[in-house]
Design an enzyme around this catalytic site. Structure first.
Site, PDB file in Angstrom:
ATOM      1  N   TYR A   1       0.693  -1.176   0.065  1.00 51.16           N
ATOM      2  CA  TYR A   1       0.377  -0.207  -0.192  1.00 51.16           C
ATOM      3  C   TYR A   1       0.962   1.509   0.362  1.00 51.16           C
ATOM      4  CZ  TYR A   1      -3.418  -3.425   1.725  1.00 51.16           C
ATOM      5  OH  TYR A   1      -3.993  -4.575   1.919  1.00 51.16           O
TER       6      TYR A   1
ATOM      7  N   TYR B   1     -14.375  -4.691   2.727  1.00 54.15           N
ATOM      8  CA  TYR B   1     -13.089  -5.424   2.474  1.00 54.15           C
ATOM      9  C   TYR B   1     -12.973  -6.611   2.814  1.00 54.15           C
ATOM     10  CZ  TYR B   1      -8.331  -5.893   2.399  1.00 54.15           C
ATOM     11  OH  TYR B   1      -7.268  -5.850   1.541  1.00 54.15           O
TER      12      TYR B   1
ATOM     13  N   ASP C   1     -16.702 -12.890   6.984  1.00 53.46           N
ATOM     14  CA  ASP C   1     -16.092 -12.255   7.399  1.00 53.46           C
ATOM     15  C   ASP C   1     -15.628 -12.122   8.261  1.00 53.46           C
ATOM     16  OD1 ASP C   1     -13.304 -11.751   6.493  1.00 53.46           O
ATOM     17  OD2 ASP C   1     -13.338 -11.077   4.679  1.00 53.46           O
TER      18      ASP C   1
ATOM     19  N   LYS D   1      -5.508 -13.883  10.953  1.00 52.49           N
ATOM     20  CA  LYS D   1      -5.277 -13.354  11.472  1.00 52.49           C
ATOM     21  C   LYS D   1      -4.849 -13.080  12.767  1.00 52.49           C
ATOM     22  CE  LYS D   1      -6.956  -8.850   9.037  1.00 52.49           C
ATOM     23  NZ  LYS D   1      -4.938  -7.910   8.802  1.00 52.49           N
TER      24      LYS D   1
HETATM   25  N1  PLP Z   1     -11.088  -9.923   4.622  1.00 53.75           N
HETATM   26  C1  PLP Z   1     -11.130  -8.871   5.762  1.00 53.75           C
HETATM   27  C2  PLP Z   1     -12.040  -8.707   6.802  1.00 53.75           C
HETATM   28  C3  PLP Z   1      -9.757  -8.386   6.626  1.00 53.75           C
HETATM   29  O1  PLP Z   1      -9.480  -7.236   7.428  1.00 53.75           O
HETATM   30  C4  PLP Z   1      -8.511  -8.743   5.644  1.00 53.75           C
HETATM   31  C5  PLP Z   1      -7.248  -7.863   5.643  1.00 53.75           C
HETATM   32  O2  PLP Z   1      -6.945  -6.700   6.920  1.00 53.75           O
HETATM   33  C6  PLP Z   1      -8.246  -9.932   4.890  1.00 53.75           C
HETATM   34  C7  PLP Z   1      -9.463 -10.044   4.566  1.00 53.75           C
HETATM   35  C8  PLP Z   1      -7.364  -9.981   4.095  1.00 53.75           C
HETATM   36  O3  PLP Z   1      -6.210 -11.070   4.349  1.00 53.75           O
HETATM   37  P1  PLP Z   1      -5.100 -11.159   4.535  1.00 53.75           P
HETATM   38  O4  PLP Z   1      -4.399  -9.408   4.444  1.00 53.75           O
HETATM   39  O5  PLP Z   1      -4.594 -12.364   5.543  1.00 53.75           O
HETATM   40  O6  PLP Z   1      -5.433 -11.108   3.114  1.00 53.75           O
END
Ligand code: PLP
Length: 428
Positions: free
Chosen positions: A21, A149, A243, A272
Protein backbone atom coordinates in the site's frame (compact mmCIF):
# COMPACT_ATOMS: atom_id res chain seq x y z
CA UNK A 1 25.78 8.89 3.99
CA UNK A 2 24.54 5.79 5.78
CA UNK A 3 22.81 6.61 9.06
CA UNK A 4 24.95 5.01 11.82
CA UNK A 5 21.79 4.37 13.87
CA UNK A 6 20.20 2.38 11.06
CA UNK A 7 21.15 -1.23 10.34
CA UNK A 8 22.87 -1.90 7.00
CA UNK A 9 20.15 -4.40 6.00
CA UNK A 10 17.59 -1.60 5.93
CA UNK A 11 19.47 0.38 3.26
CA UNK A 12 20.43 -2.72 1.29
CA UNK A 13 16.92 -4.15 1.24
CA UNK A 14 15.03 -0.89 0.82
CA UNK A 15 16.23 -0.61 -2.80
CA UNK A 16 14.50 -3.89 -3.57
CA UNK A 17 11.64 -4.49 -1.19
CA UNK A 18 8.29 -3.36 -2.65
CA UNK A 19 6.21 -2.18 0.29
CA UNK A 20 2.48 -2.77 0.85
CA UNK A 21 0.00 0.00 0.00
CA UNK A 22 2.87 2.42 -0.69
CA UNK A 23 3.76 4.94 -3.39
CA UNK A 24 7.33 3.76 -3.75
CA UNK A 25 8.54 7.10 -5.14
CA UNK A 26 7.77 8.92 -1.92
CA UNK A 27 7.32 6.22 0.73
CA UNK A 28 9.51 6.86 3.78
CA UNK A 29 11.88 4.12 4.88
CA UNK A 30 10.00 1.66 7.09
CA UNK A 31 11.06 1.52 10.73
CA UNK A 32 13.57 -1.27 11.39
CA UNK A 33 12.12 -3.59 14.06
CA UNK A 34 14.67 -5.91 15.61
CA UNK A 35 12.72 -7.49 18.45
CA UNK A 36 9.22 -7.69 19.86
CA UNK A 37 7.82 -8.54 23.24
CA UNK A 38 4.32 -8.25 24.72
CA UNK A 39 2.83 -5.07 23.26
CA UNK A 40 6.19 -3.53 22.29
CA UNK A 41 8.21 -3.31 19.11
CA UNK A 42 11.90 -2.62 19.66
CA UNK A 43 13.67 -0.63 16.96
CA UNK A 44 17.28 -0.80 15.78
CA UNK A 45 18.13 2.54 17.40
CA UNK A 46 17.24 1.17 20.84
CA UNK A 47 13.85 2.88 21.15
CA UNK A 48 10.58 1.03 21.45
CA UNK A 49 6.96 1.61 20.42
CA UNK A 50 3.70 0.34 21.88
CA UNK A 51 1.86 -1.33 19.02
CA UNK A 52 -1.60 0.21 18.93
CA UNK A 53 -2.82 -1.89 16.01
CA UNK A 54 -1.42 -5.32 16.91
CA UNK A 55 0.37 -5.82 13.57
CA UNK A 56 -2.78 -5.56 11.48
CA UNK A 57 -4.94 -7.06 14.26
CA UNK A 58 -3.09 -10.34 14.58
CA UNK A 59 -1.52 -10.16 18.07
CA UNK A 60 -4.27 -11.34 20.37
CA UNK A 61 -1.84 -12.46 23.10
CA UNK A 62 0.95 -9.97 22.50
CA UNK A 63 4.20 -10.65 20.69
CA UNK A 64 6.43 -13.62 21.56
CA UNK A 65 4.01 -15.27 23.95
CA UNK A 66 6.13 -18.00 25.59
CA UNK A 67 3.45 -20.69 25.19
CA UNK A 68 3.10 -20.10 21.44
CA UNK A 69 6.87 -19.84 21.05
CA UNK A 70 7.43 -23.14 22.90
CA UNK A 71 4.79 -25.00 20.88
CA UNK A 72 6.16 -23.71 17.57
CA UNK A 73 9.74 -24.53 18.63
CA UNK A 74 8.72 -28.07 19.63
CA UNK A 75 6.94 -28.55 16.32
CA UNK A 76 9.96 -27.18 14.42
CA UNK A 77 12.06 -29.98 15.91
CA UNK A 78 9.62 -32.65 14.79
CA UNK A 79 8.00 -31.65 11.50
CA UNK A 80 8.14 -28.09 10.14
CA UNK A 81 6.15 -28.83 7.03
CA UNK A 82 4.52 -31.61 5.12
CA UNK A 83 2.07 -31.41 2.23
CA UNK A 84 -1.57 -31.97 3.11
CA UNK A 85 -2.36 -33.83 -0.13
CA UNK A 86 -2.43 -37.45 0.99
CA UNK A 87 -0.39 -36.84 4.17
CA UNK A 88 -1.62 -35.80 7.58
CA UNK A 89 -0.02 -33.91 10.44
CA UNK A 90 -1.13 -33.80 14.05
CA UNK A 91 -1.37 -30.01 14.58
CA UNK A 92 -3.62 -29.55 11.51
CA UNK A 93 -5.88 -32.46 12.49
CA UNK A 94 -6.18 -31.30 16.09
CA UNK A 95 -6.78 -27.71 15.01
CA UNK A 96 -9.53 -28.70 12.55
CA UNK A 97 -11.31 -30.63 15.30
CA UNK A 98 -10.95 -27.75 17.78
CA UNK A 99 -12.21 -25.14 15.32
CA UNK A 100 -15.20 -27.33 14.46
CA UNK A 101 -15.99 -27.62 18.16
CA UNK A 102 -15.63 -23.93 19.01
CA UNK A 103 -17.37 -22.39 15.99
CA UNK A 104 -21.14 -21.93 16.20
CA UNK A 105 -23.66 -24.52 15.01
CA UNK A 106 -22.57 -27.08 12.46
CA UNK A 107 -19.65 -25.08 11.03
CA UNK A 108 -17.74 -28.34 11.11
CA UNK A 109 -15.60 -28.54 7.98
CA UNK A 110 -12.30 -26.68 7.86
CA UNK A 111 -10.34 -25.84 4.71
CA UNK A 112 -6.93 -24.35 5.55
CA UNK A 113 -4.98 -21.78 3.56
CA UNK A 114 -2.26 -19.22 4.30
CA UNK A 115 -3.87 -15.82 4.03
CA UNK A 116 -7.17 -14.13 4.64
CA UNK A 117 -7.56 -13.26 0.97
CA UNK A 118 -7.12 -16.87 -0.09
CA UNK A 119 -9.66 -18.02 2.49
CA UNK A 120 -12.15 -15.58 0.95
CA UNK A 121 -11.29 -16.80 -2.57
CA UNK A 122 -11.96 -20.34 -1.36
CA UNK A 123 -15.26 -19.29 0.25
CA UNK A 124 -16.40 -17.71 -3.03
CA UNK A 125 -15.31 -20.71 -5.08
CA UNK A 126 -17.05 -23.01 -2.59
CA UNK A 127 -20.29 -21.02 -2.87
CA UNK A 128 -20.30 -21.03 -6.68
CA UNK A 129 -19.56 -24.74 -6.86
CA UNK A 130 -22.14 -25.49 -4.16
CA UNK A 131 -24.82 -24.38 -6.61
CA UNK A 132 -23.23 -26.13 -9.59
CA UNK A 133 -23.04 -29.38 -7.61
CA UNK A 134 -26.71 -28.99 -6.73
CA UNK A 135 -27.60 -28.64 -10.42
CA UNK A 136 -28.30 -24.90 -10.36
CA UNK A 137 -26.40 -22.98 -13.00
CA UNK A 138 -25.99 -19.23 -13.36
CA UNK A 139 -25.48 -18.46 -9.69
CA UNK A 140 -22.16 -16.72 -10.04
CA UNK A 141 -22.57 -13.28 -8.47
CA UNK A 142 -22.11 -12.18 -4.91
CA UNK A 143 -23.95 -9.57 -2.95
CA UNK A 144 -21.50 -7.50 -0.93
CA UNK A 145 -21.64 -4.15 0.85
CA UNK A 146 -20.45 -0.60 0.52
CA UNK A 147 -17.44 -0.01 2.79
CA UNK A 148 -16.73 -3.75 2.74
CA UNK A 149 -13.18 -5.08 2.45
CA UNK A 150 -12.30 -8.72 1.88
CA UNK A 151 -8.71 -8.76 0.65
CA UNK A 152 -6.56 -7.84 -2.32
CA UNK A 153 -6.66 -10.82 -4.67
CA UNK A 154 -8.89 -10.75 -7.75
CA UNK A 155 -12.12 -12.30 -6.50
CA UNK A 156 -11.69 -10.58 -3.13
CA UNK A 157 -11.28 -7.18 -4.80
CA UNK A 158 -14.54 -7.76 -6.66
CA UNK A 159 -16.50 -7.91 -3.40
CA UNK A 160 -14.78 -4.87 -1.85
CA UNK A 161 -16.41 -1.45 -2.07
CA UNK A 162 -15.73 -0.54 -5.72
CA UNK A 163 -15.89 3.23 -5.21
CA UNK A 164 -14.60 3.99 -1.72
CA UNK A 165 -12.13 1.11 -1.57
CA UNK A 166 -8.60 0.97 -2.95
CA UNK A 167 -9.32 -1.18 -5.99
CA UNK A 168 -11.23 1.26 -8.21
CA UNK A 169 -8.74 0.90 -11.09
CA UNK A 170 -9.79 -2.67 -11.63
CA UNK A 171 -13.42 -1.94 -12.39
CA UNK A 172 -14.28 -3.62 -15.66
CA UNK A 173 -11.59 -6.22 -15.17
CA UNK A 174 -13.00 -7.87 -12.08
CA UNK A 175 -16.14 -10.00 -12.02
CA UNK A 176 -19.07 -7.66 -11.53
CA UNK A 177 -20.79 -8.17 -8.20
CA UNK A 178 -23.85 -6.62 -6.64
CA UNK A 179 -22.54 -4.08 -4.12
CA UNK A 180 -25.28 -2.46 -2.03
CA UNK A 181 -25.79 -0.53 1.20
CA UNK A 182 -26.18 -2.56 4.37
CA UNK A 183 -29.87 -2.95 5.16
CA UNK A 184 -29.89 -0.93 8.39
CA UNK A 185 -33.60 -0.06 8.55
CA UNK A 186 -37.01 -1.09 7.24
CA UNK A 187 -36.50 0.68 3.90
CA UNK A 188 -33.13 -1.04 3.47
CA UNK A 189 -34.74 -4.40 4.19
CA UNK A 190 -37.46 -3.80 1.60
CA UNK A 191 -34.79 -2.90 -0.98
CA UNK A 192 -32.82 -5.99 -0.07
CA UNK A 193 -35.84 -8.29 -0.41
CA UNK A 194 -36.59 -6.70 -3.78
CA UNK A 195 -33.01 -7.39 -4.89
CA UNK A 196 -33.34 -11.05 -3.98
CA UNK A 197 -36.69 -11.29 -5.75
CA UNK A 198 -35.31 -9.73 -8.95
CA UNK A 199 -31.83 -11.23 -9.13
CA UNK A 200 -31.94 -14.23 -6.80
CA UNK A 201 -31.28 -16.64 -9.69
CA UNK A 202 -27.84 -15.00 -10.25
CA UNK A 203 -26.72 -14.91 -6.62
CA UNK A 204 -24.18 -17.42 -5.28
CA UNK A 205 -23.93 -15.84 -1.84
CA UNK A 206 -23.98 -12.77 0.36
CA UNK A 207 -20.67 -11.82 1.95
CA UNK A 208 -19.96 -9.39 4.75
CA UNK A 209 -17.75 -8.53 7.69
CA UNK A 210 -19.98 -8.92 10.75
CA UNK A 211 -20.48 -5.90 13.05
CA UNK A 212 -17.39 -3.97 11.91
CA UNK A 213 -16.36 -3.25 8.33
CA UNK A 214 -12.65 -2.82 8.92
CA UNK A 215 -10.30 -1.65 6.19
CA UNK A 216 -13.24 -0.03 4.37
CA UNK A 217 -13.50 2.61 7.10
CA UNK A 218 -14.03 0.94 10.50
CA UNK A 219 -17.80 1.29 10.11
CA UNK A 220 -19.99 -0.36 12.75
CA UNK A 221 -23.43 -1.92 12.41
CA UNK A 222 -25.80 -3.59 14.85
CA UNK A 223 -26.38 -7.27 15.43
CA UNK A 224 -29.91 -6.69 14.11
CA UNK A 225 -28.44 -6.21 10.61
CA UNK A 226 -26.84 -9.64 10.82
CA UNK A 227 -30.04 -11.20 12.12
CA UNK A 228 -32.00 -9.69 9.26
CA UNK A 229 -29.45 -10.88 6.68
CA UNK A 230 -29.54 -14.41 8.09
CA UNK A 231 -33.36 -14.44 7.98
CA UNK A 232 -33.46 -12.96 4.46
CA UNK A 233 -30.84 -15.34 3.05
CA UNK A 234 -32.66 -18.29 4.64
CA UNK A 235 -36.01 -17.12 3.33
CA UNK A 236 -34.70 -16.73 -0.22
CA UNK A 237 -32.43 -19.80 -0.08
CA UNK A 238 -29.05 -18.04 -0.33
CA UNK A 239 -25.71 -18.73 1.26
CA UNK A 240 -24.45 -16.29 3.88
CA UNK A 241 -20.68 -15.89 4.17
CA UNK A 242 -19.28 -14.10 7.21
CA UNK A 243 -15.74 -12.82 6.82
CA UNK A 244 -14.49 -12.95 10.43
CA UNK A 245 -10.86 -12.40 9.45
CA UNK A 246 -10.65 -9.20 11.49
CA UNK A 247 -13.52 -9.75 13.93
CA UNK A 248 -12.85 -13.39 14.83
CA UNK A 249 -10.99 -14.57 17.94
CA UNK A 250 -12.26 -12.09 20.44
CA UNK A 251 -11.69 -8.69 18.81
CA UNK A 252 -15.31 -7.64 19.45
CA UNK A 253 -15.69 -9.30 22.84
CA UNK A 254 -17.03 -12.69 21.70
CA UNK A 255 -14.95 -15.36 20.01
CA UNK A 256 -16.79 -14.66 16.75
CA UNK A 257 -18.81 -11.55 15.95
CA UNK A 258 -21.70 -13.58 14.51
CA UNK A 259 -22.34 -14.96 18.01
CA UNK A 260 -23.59 -11.52 19.09
CA UNK A 261 -26.47 -11.92 16.65
CA UNK A 262 -26.86 -15.61 17.49
CA UNK A 263 -26.59 -16.56 13.85
CA UNK A 264 -24.66 -19.27 12.06
CA UNK A 265 -23.36 -18.38 8.58
CA UNK A 266 -23.14 -21.07 5.89
CA UNK A 267 -19.47 -20.31 5.38
CA UNK A 268 -17.06 -18.39 7.60
CA UNK A 269 -13.53 -17.17 6.94
CA UNK A 270 -10.90 -16.64 9.65
CA UNK A 271 -7.23 -15.66 9.70
CA UNK A 272 -5.13 -12.94 11.43
CA UNK A 273 -5.45 -13.83 15.17
CA UNK A 274 -6.09 -17.50 14.31
CA UNK A 275 -2.38 -18.26 14.74
CA UNK A 276 -2.01 -15.76 17.60
CA UNK A 277 -0.16 -13.57 15.12
CA UNK A 278 2.85 -15.82 14.83
CA UNK A 279 2.62 -17.50 11.44
CA UNK A 280 0.42 -17.06 8.37
CA UNK A 281 -2.71 -19.19 8.54
CA UNK A 282 -6.33 -18.92 7.44
CA UNK A 283 -9.36 -21.16 7.23
CA UNK A 284 -12.62 -21.33 5.31
CA UNK A 285 -15.16 -23.10 7.50
CA UNK A 286 -18.28 -24.66 6.01
CA UNK A 287 -21.50 -25.91 7.49
CA UNK A 288 -22.45 -29.51 7.02
CA UNK A 289 -24.93 -28.86 4.22
CA UNK A 290 -22.27 -26.96 2.22
CA UNK A 291 -19.73 -29.74 2.70
CA UNK A 292 -22.32 -32.39 1.81
CA UNK A 293 -22.98 -30.72 -1.55
CA UNK A 294 -19.44 -31.70 -2.58
CA UNK A 295 -19.92 -35.40 -1.79
CA UNK A 296 -20.69 -37.82 -4.63
CA UNK A 297 -19.17 -40.72 -6.48
CA UNK A 298 -17.89 -38.31 -9.14
CA UNK A 299 -14.56 -36.51 -8.83
CA UNK A 300 -15.97 -33.44 -10.61
CA UNK A 301 -17.98 -32.44 -7.57
CA UNK A 302 -14.85 -32.21 -5.37
CA UNK A 303 -13.45 -28.83 -4.32
CA UNK A 304 -10.42 -28.42 -6.57
CA UNK A 305 -8.25 -26.24 -4.39
CA UNK A 306 -5.08 -26.95 -2.44
CA UNK A 307 -2.62 -24.24 -1.42
CA UNK A 308 0.90 -25.70 -1.14
CA UNK A 309 1.35 -24.71 2.49
CA UNK A 310 -2.20 -25.46 3.63
CA UNK A 311 -2.32 -26.96 7.11
CA UNK A 312 1.35 -26.13 7.70
CA UNK A 313 2.26 -27.85 10.99
CA UNK A 314 4.13 -24.85 12.43
CA UNK A 315 1.25 -22.47 11.75
CA UNK A 316 -1.27 -24.97 13.08
CA UNK A 317 0.86 -25.57 16.20
CA UNK A 318 0.85 -21.79 16.76
CA UNK A 319 -2.94 -21.73 16.33
CA UNK A 320 -3.45 -24.62 18.75
CA UNK A 321 -1.28 -22.79 21.28
CA UNK A 322 -3.28 -19.61 20.69
CA UNK A 323 -6.53 -21.50 21.35
CA UNK A 324 -5.00 -22.91 24.57
CA UNK A 325 -4.43 -19.32 25.67
CA UNK A 326 -7.99 -18.31 24.84
CA UNK A 327 -9.12 -21.23 27.03
CA UNK A 328 -6.74 -20.54 29.92
CA UNK A 329 -6.50 -16.77 30.07
CA UNK A 330 -9.25 -14.16 30.42
CA UNK A 331 -9.00 -12.69 26.93
CA UNK A 332 -12.65 -11.75 26.51
CA UNK A 333 -12.67 -9.97 29.88
CA UNK A 334 -9.54 -8.13 28.77
CA UNK A 335 -11.34 -7.03 25.62
CA UNK A 336 -14.25 -5.74 27.73
CA UNK A 337 -11.81 -3.75 29.90
CA UNK A 338 -10.07 -2.32 26.81
CA UNK A 339 -13.48 -1.30 25.44
CA UNK A 340 -14.41 0.53 28.68
CA UNK A 341 -11.09 2.32 28.88
CA UNK A 342 -11.06 3.37 25.22
CA UNK A 343 -14.65 4.63 25.47
CA UNK A 344 -13.70 6.90 28.35
CA UNK A 345 -10.27 7.98 27.15
CA UNK A 346 -10.96 8.64 23.45
CA UNK A 347 -14.05 10.71 24.29
CA UNK A 348 -12.14 14.05 24.50
CA UNK A 349 -11.57 13.80 20.73
CA UNK A 350 -15.29 14.24 20.17
CA UNK A 351 -16.05 17.86 19.46
CA UNK A 352 -12.55 18.67 18.20
CA UNK A 353 -12.69 20.65 14.99
CA UNK A 354 -12.15 18.24 12.09
CA UNK A 355 -13.24 15.15 14.06
CA UNK A 356 -16.58 13.84 12.83
CA UNK A 357 -16.99 10.77 15.03
CA UNK A 358 -15.49 8.81 17.92
CA UNK A 359 -16.65 5.22 18.31
CA UNK A 360 -15.58 2.06 20.12
CA UNK A 361 -16.66 -1.56 19.68
CA UNK A 362 -14.82 -4.31 21.55
CA UNK A 363 -11.09 -3.73 21.25
CA UNK A 364 -11.45 -1.33 18.30
CA UNK A 365 -11.43 2.41 18.96
CA UNK A 366 -11.94 4.86 16.10
CA UNK A 367 -11.53 8.59 15.61
CA UNK A 368 -12.95 9.60 12.24
CA UNK A 369 -11.72 12.80 10.59
CA UNK A 370 -13.49 15.01 8.09
CA UNK A 371 -10.81 14.36 5.48
CA UNK A 372 -8.46 11.63 4.26
CA UNK A 373 -4.73 11.81 3.66
CA UNK A 374 -3.53 13.10 7.03
CA UNK A 375 -1.48 10.00 7.86
CA UNK A 376 1.87 11.44 6.75
CA UNK A 377 1.40 14.42 9.10
CA UNK A 378 0.03 12.36 12.00
CA UNK A 379 2.46 9.46 12.02
CA UNK A 380 5.64 11.29 13.20
CA UNK A 381 3.63 12.86 16.02
CA UNK A 382 2.54 9.42 17.16
CA UNK A 383 6.10 8.09 16.92
CA UNK A 384 7.33 10.97 19.09
CA UNK A 385 4.91 9.75 21.76
CA UNK A 386 6.28 6.19 21.60
CA UNK A 387 3.33 4.55 19.87
CA UNK A 388 2.77 2.75 16.58
CA UNK A 389 -0.53 3.94 15.14
CA UNK A 390 -1.12 3.79 11.40
CA UNK A 391 -4.04 5.93 10.21
CA UNK A 392 -5.64 5.09 6.87
CA UNK A 393 -8.04 7.17 4.78
CA UNK A 394 -9.81 9.45 7.26
CA UNK A 395 -9.52 6.95 10.11
CA UNK A 396 -7.26 7.02 13.15
CA UNK A 397 -7.81 3.85 15.16
CA UNK A 398 -6.59 1.54 17.88
CA UNK A 399 -6.83 -2.25 17.87
CA UNK A 400 -4.27 -3.21 20.50
CA UNK A 401 -3.18 -6.67 21.63
CA UNK A 402 -5.68 -7.96 24.22
CA UNK A 403 -2.99 -8.35 26.89
CA UNK A 404 -2.24 -4.64 27.00
CA UNK A 405 -2.26 -3.21 30.53
CA UNK A 406 -4.09 -0.06 31.63
CA UNK A 407 -0.99 2.11 31.63
CA UNK A 408 0.16 1.13 28.14
CA UNK A 409 -3.36 1.55 26.79
CA UNK A 410 -3.45 4.97 28.41
CA UNK A 411 -0.25 5.86 26.57
CA UNK A 412 -2.01 4.93 23.29
CA UNK A 413 -5.23 6.83 24.01
CA UNK A 414 -3.43 9.91 25.32
CA UNK A 415 -1.19 9.91 22.24
CA UNK A 416 -4.37 10.02 20.16
CA UNK A 417 -6.08 12.73 22.22
CA UNK A 418 -2.88 14.87 22.27
CA UNK A 419 -2.08 14.48 18.60
CA UNK A 420 -5.67 14.99 17.49
CA UNK A 421 -5.93 18.17 19.58
CA UNK A 422 -2.73 19.44 17.94
CA UNK A 423 -3.98 18.42 14.50
CA UNK A 424 -7.29 20.11 15.16
CA UNK A 425 -5.55 23.39 16.10
CA UNK A 426 -3.01 23.35 13.28
CA UNK A 427 -4.72 21.59 10.37
CA UNK A 428 -8.47 21.31 10.72
N1 PLP B 1 -10.97 -9.88 5.04
C1 PLP B 1 -10.89 -8.96 6.01
C2 PLP B 1 -12.12 -8.59 6.77
C3 PLP B 1 -9.68 -8.35 6.31
O1 PLP B 1 -9.63 -7.41 7.27
C4 PLP B 1 -8.51 -8.73 5.59
C5 PLP B 1 -7.23 -8.08 5.86
O2 PLP B 1 -7.12 -7.03 6.43
C6 PLP B 1 -8.63 -9.70 4.60
C7 PLP B 1 -9.87 -10.25 4.34
C8 PLP B 1 -7.43 -10.13 3.81
O3 PLP B 1 -6.57 -10.86 4.60
P1 PLP B 1 -5.03 -11.01 4.16
O4 PLP B 1 -4.42 -9.66 4.24
O5 PLP B 1 -4.46 -11.98 5.15
O6 PLP B 1 -5.04 -11.55 2.77
Amino acid sequence: MPDPLQPDWLQIGAKHLWLPYAQMQTAPLPLPVVRSEGVRLHLADGTSLIDGIASWWTQAHGYNHPHIRDCVAAQLEKLPHVMLGGLANEPAMRLAARLAKMTPGDLDHIFFSESGSVSVEVAMKMAIQYWINRGKTGRTRFVSFRHGYHGDTMACMSVCDPDEGMHGHFKGYLPEQIVVDLPRDAAGEVAFDALFAARGHEIAGVILEPLVQGAGGMKFHDASVLRYLRQATDRHGHLLILDEIMTGFGRLGTMFAGEQAEIVPDIMTVSKALSGGTLPLAATIARRHVFDAFLSDRHETALMHGPTYMGNPLACAAANASLDLFEREPRLQQVAAIERQMRAELEPCRGLKGVVDVRVKGAIGVVELDRAGEGAWLRPHFLKRGVWIRPFGNIVYLAPPFVINEQDLHQLTSAITDVMALWSRERA
